[in-house]
Design an enzyme around this catalytic site. Sequence first.
Site, PDB file in Angstrom:
ATOM      1  N   GLU A  60      -3.267  -1.537  16.457  1.00  0.00           N
ATOM      2  CA  GLU A  60      -2.648  -0.911  15.284  1.00  0.00           C
ATOM      3  C   GLU A  60      -1.162  -0.640  15.499  1.00  0.00           C
ATOM      4  OE1 GLU A  60      -4.133  -1.021  12.610  1.00  0.00           O
ATOM      5  OE2 GLU A  60      -6.216  -1.243  13.234  1.00  0.00           O
TER       6      GLU A  60
ATOM      7  N   HIS B  30       0.702  -3.672  14.510  1.00  0.00           N
ATOM      8  CA  HIS B  30       1.022  -3.728  13.076  1.00  0.00           C
ATOM      9  C   HIS B  30       2.226  -2.848  12.765  1.00  0.00           C
ATOM     10  CE1 HIS B  30      -2.345  -6.146  11.989  1.00  0.00           C
ATOM     11  NE2 HIS B  30      -3.273  -5.227  12.201  1.00  0.00           N
TER      12      HIS B  30
END
Length: 309
Positions: free
Chosen positions: A215, A218
């Site tokens: 994550e 991202h």
Amino acid sequence: MTKNILRYVLALILFSKCGSDNDVIPIDKEPDLENPSNGVYSIPIVVHILHNDEPLGEGGNLSEARILKQIESLNNDYRKRQGTNGFNDHPDGTDAKVEFVLASQTPEGKQSNGIVRINMLDVDNPMESNSTFDYCAYYSYWNPEEYLNIWTVPYLELTDVFLGLGTGPETDLPGKDALAKGEPFQAEGVIINAGHFGESSLSTTYNLGRTLTHEVGHYLGLLHPWGLGDCDFNDYCADTPKVNVPVTSCTPAIGCDGEEIQVQNYMNWSPDDCMNMFTNDQAFRMHYVLENSPRRKTLLSSKGLQEPL
């Protein structure tokens, strides 16, 4: 239970909403580094532990030891440290030269260990119908220009259903529309289910802390290797073999051009125990974001990296 599941399903739909972006922004050289020591970017983080009045170290109220172990694992992955799970000898694997430091001071200039604990039962949160990021940020949110906000949420009943979410940066890089928007659209940072934060004994293939590694990728501008599911326009990294479907297994497989895909790439949905690499192009993309993106480049000079006066 039903309301919690509905909220996270809505968040997953929001996160998966994609557009199209076929304009390629060339990155022909390593960006100049502004703040790094020995060529390494340092990013201050704050971990907001949201819990339901559990005792320290139980349920969603994660222990400090587990938090520190997760940050150590995150740094091992981004620095490709030999002798750790983050090391690889793949010819395209690289040290991403990014390190994460628990913030030394609060936005108000007070001493901090970079960990905030909030009993959710003490707060009446009106953001129930808003995005999951806004919902978490209502409990606790530090200036996103100076801190990477990470929230852990105490939904252990959603283990392997909801792992995590991350907002992408504001950028001119291709593929940006495949990333969840942050400010000013919604609060930005990374949300991790407490059950998948750090190493755990849970019976799951996602129990080594790689959800946070993924994550944060991202957050720094990386896409899934399959991008929007198009062999021609996927993650815009030439050294990740083209693939047009999600990668969810450690089993070797062949991609769009007959080349073996990188099941070990952190930006896949592979099980944690086979993830161990970022590529050179992925590192370039993250560096470009850190040098050029609002609320990313400002992290490099954050007071969170310094002891309070």
